[in-house]
Design an enzyme around this catalytic site. Structure first.
Site, PDB file in Angstrom:
ATOM      1  N   HIS A  82       0.815  -1.216   0.000  1.00 32.23           N
ATOM      2  CA  HIS A  82       0.000   0.000   0.000  1.00 32.23           C
ATOM      3  C   HIS A  82       0.853   1.273   0.000  1.00 32.23           C
ATOM      4  CE1 HIS A  82       0.247  -0.261   4.515  1.00 32.23           C
ATOM      5  NE2 HIS A  82       0.252   1.054   4.411  1.00 32.23           N
ATOM      6  N   ASP A 141       0.237  -7.532   1.225  1.00 32.34           N
ATOM      7  CA  ASP A 141       0.626  -6.140   1.451  1.00 32.34           C
ATOM      8  C   ASP A 141       2.145  -6.003   1.580  1.00 32.34           C
ATOM      9  OD1 ASP A 141       0.272  -3.403   1.707  1.00 32.34           O
ATOM     10  OD2 ASP A 141      -0.062  -3.501   3.873  1.00 32.34           O
ATOM     11  N   SER A 184       4.138   2.469   8.103  1.00 34.84           N
ATOM     12  CA  SER A 184       3.933   1.366   7.176  1.00 34.84           C
ATOM     13  C   SER A 184       5.219   1.042   6.441  1.00 34.84           C
ATOM     14  CB  SER A 184       2.855   1.713   6.151  1.00 34.84           C
ATOM     15  OG  SER A 184       1.614   1.807   6.773  1.00 34.84           O
TER      16      SER A 184
END
Length: 175
Positions: free
Chosen positions: A37, A67, A139
Site C-alpha cells: 500500500h 501487502d 507502514s
C-alpha cells in the site's frame, strides 16, 4: 541494545507523491522491503537513508494480498549491520516489540511495547498485534524483537474513537 542502535542505519524513508513512509534493507538479498500500500501506484520511488542521502528505487515485486513490496535501489546500499532474516522465528505473547520508523514524515523514532497477540486475525489475515505505537508513515518499517531480529513488517493500526494501542505487523514468516 547496541545491536538495536546499529539497526537504525538500515531503516529508511520512502518519499512518494502522496506521503512519506518507512522501509528497511535486507543486505543478504540486496532488496528494500516495504508494504504494497506504500508503493501501490508507483513504479519508482525516492529513498532516503538515515544520513539524508537520497536515491531512487524501482518496485520489482509486489504481493497486494499480503501487502508486501520489494524494491531494487539504483545504487548498492553499503551497510555493515542490517536487519537479518531468521528462519522460522517464533513470536510469543508478551515478547518485546520495537517499532523503528519515520512517522508522519518526521525524523527517525523508536517506540517499544509488547506483542499482544502473535496471530491476530484481521481482515482474513493473521497479523502480529502490538501495543507499540504504529502511526501513519510507519507502514513498511520493521518490527524488531529484543534481540534485534526482524519479526514483522509494520502495516496498520485500528483508528476508532476510544481504541488506542492496537498496531499490526505482517509476520515475517508469512512474508
Amino acid at each position: 541494545m547496541e545491536k538495536l542502535n546499529s539497526l537504525k542505519q538500515s531503516i529508511f524513508k520512502i518519499n512518494t507523491s502522496e506521503w512519506t513512509w518507512s522501509w528497511f534493507y535486507i543486505k543478504e538479498y540486496k532488496v528494500v522491503v516495504t508494504n504494497y500500500h506504500v508503493v501501490s501506484w508507483n513504479h519508482i520511488v525516492a529513498l532516503e537513508d538515515y544520513d539524508e542521502n537520497k536515491q531512487v528505487a524501482r518496485v520489482v515485486l509486489v504481493n497486494p494480498e499480503k501487502d508486501i513490496a520489494l524494491l531494487m535501489p539504483e545504487k548498492e546500499i553499503s551497510l555493515d549491520d542490517t536487519i537479518e532474516l531468521v528462519e522460522d522465528i517464533q513470536v510469543k505473547e508478551k515478547d518485546k516489540a520495537i517499532v523503528m520508523w519515520y512517522p508522519f514524515g518526521m525524523w527517525f523514532t523508536v517506540t517499544e511495547g509488547i506483542v499482544s497477540s502473535p496471530k491476530q486475525n484481521v481482515s482474513w489475515r493473521d497479523l502480529i498485534q502490538t501495543d507499540a505505537a504504529i502511526n501513519p508513515g510507519n507502514s513498511g518499517g520493521a518490527l524488531i524483537n529484543a534481540d534485534g531480529e526482524l519479526i514483522g513488517i509494520n502495516s496498520s493500526k485500528i483508528s476508532k474513537e476510544g481504541i488506542e494501542g492496537m498496531g499490526f505487523a505482517i509476520p515475517i514468516n508469512s512474508a
